[in-house]
Design an enzyme around this catalytic site. Sequence first.
Site, PDB file in Angstrom:
ATOM      1  N   ASP A  57      45.684  26.866  38.577  1.00 44.97           N
ATOM      2  CA  ASP A  57      46.766  27.813  38.279  1.00 44.97           C
ATOM      3  C   ASP A  57      47.269  27.656  36.846  1.00 44.97           C
ATOM      4  OD1 ASP A  57      47.589  29.661  40.210  1.00 44.97           O
ATOM      5  OD2 ASP A  57      48.590  28.136  41.415  1.00 44.97           O
ATOM      6  N   LYS A  71      41.913  34.927  48.903  1.00 42.84           N
ATOM      7  CA  LYS A  71      41.359  33.880  48.033  1.00 42.84           C
ATOM      8  C   LYS A  71      40.208  33.177  48.731  1.00 42.84           C
ATOM      9  CE  LYS A  71      45.633  32.902  45.574  1.00 42.84           C
ATOM     10  NZ  LYS A  71      46.944  32.298  45.767  1.00 42.84           N
ATOM     11  N   GLN A  78      50.207  27.370  46.949  1.00 39.72           N
ATOM     12  CA  GLN A  78      50.754  28.727  46.954  1.00 39.72           C
ATOM     13  C   GLN A  78      52.275  28.689  46.769  1.00 39.72           C
ATOM     14  OE1 GLN A  78      48.887  31.497  47.048  1.00 39.72           O
ATOM     15  NE2 GLN A  78      50.642  32.863  47.031  1.00 39.72           N
TER      16      GLN A  78
HETATM   17  N1  GUN Z   1      52.149  33.207  44.402  1.00 33.62           N
HETATM   18  C1  GUN Z   1      51.994  34.451  43.873  1.00 33.62           C
HETATM   19  N2  GUN Z   1      51.110  34.402  42.845  1.00 33.62           N
HETATM   20  C2  GUN Z   1      50.710  33.120  42.733  1.00 33.62           C
HETATM   21  C3  GUN Z   1      49.797  32.449  41.862  1.00 33.62           C
HETATM   22  O1  GUN Z   1      49.179  33.027  40.965  1.00 33.62           O
HETATM   23  N3  GUN Z   1      49.646  31.123  42.080  1.00 33.62           N
HETATM   24  C4  GUN Z   1      50.322  30.465  43.046  1.00 33.62           C
HETATM   25  N4  GUN Z   1      50.109  29.149  43.164  1.00 33.62           N
HETATM   26  N5  GUN Z   1      51.175  31.044  43.863  1.00 33.62           N
HETATM   27  C5  GUN Z   1      51.358  32.371  43.705  1.00 33.62           C
END
Ligand code: GUN
Length: 300
Positions: A121, A54, A98
């Site tokens: 998100d 990311k 996350q």
């Molecule tokens: N963990 C795995 N996929 C995601 C996601 O799309 N967003 C977040 N915040 N955590 C994750």
Amino acid sequence: MTASIIDGKEFATRLRARVGAHVARMKADHGVTPGLAVVLVGEDPASEVYVRNKGRQTVEAGMASFEHRLSADTGEAELLALIARLNADPAVHGILVQLPLPAHLNADLVINAIAPEKDVDGFHILNVGRLATGQKAMVPCTPLGCLLMLREQLGSLQGADAVIVGRSNIVGKPMAQLLLGESCTVTVAHSRTRDLPAVCRRADILVAAVGRPRMIPGDWIKPGATVIDVGINRIDAPERGAGKTRLVGDVDFDSAAAVAGAITPVPGGVGPMTIACLLANTVTAAARLHGLREPEGLSA
Ligand code: GUN
């Protein structure tokens, strides 16, 4: 029939280029550099990989990346204080915590502490409610990526029979809302659904998001259907050598590709679209926060 392959990697590359071009214009015309803050609590190895990717892609798109790594024993008050600082920071337009969080932290409480307009998100309860009621929302990245691929593949989705297998808050439920918004007839199926094969066979659009390796075989698929495989499952692959593994989806690709009209592969389908949509959401959030034009075609 042999399905055409929906190349998510290539689509994500194009999407990132569009995001990058929009970022460059925001900087040049308005002096605004979109910024994404990612918060990682603990040292889950899979989360480490996501967070690194990311951060790299955020910078490559011309945006600012802020990473906050907290130890696994971080208390709720400390995490909430960090989120409050990020909510108030004008250089931060998107905040992602996350998941999964360590068990002693209440994920709902933490997510709902994020300013909804910075919730890239789309997990905040206000964004969930906005999406469900057809109001302008931040939309979860993975279902948004699926929607953008379906629109590109099919054009109008109006009237299509869409079946989603999986009812998670992150994929299944928001996917259902998005496809309703496109005027599909939507069925959400799950592990307790009676005669799941028959339900799947009705689908013009089949979205598989259950997290069970190769659960859906080709004979559950309507000839010519468009199949979106959200599953990313790591399985043993002794044919590649002792101790080797490989990634497979929730759909049995080989038998499905012989029946479907189009299908996303795993890897290289939905996966690359998720981070690309996170970048798109960050630009959208920055545009909304500054009252600027939003990127076109990158939101629901
Ligand atoms: N963990 C795995 N996929 C995601 C996601 O799309 N967003 C977040 N915040 N955590 C994750």
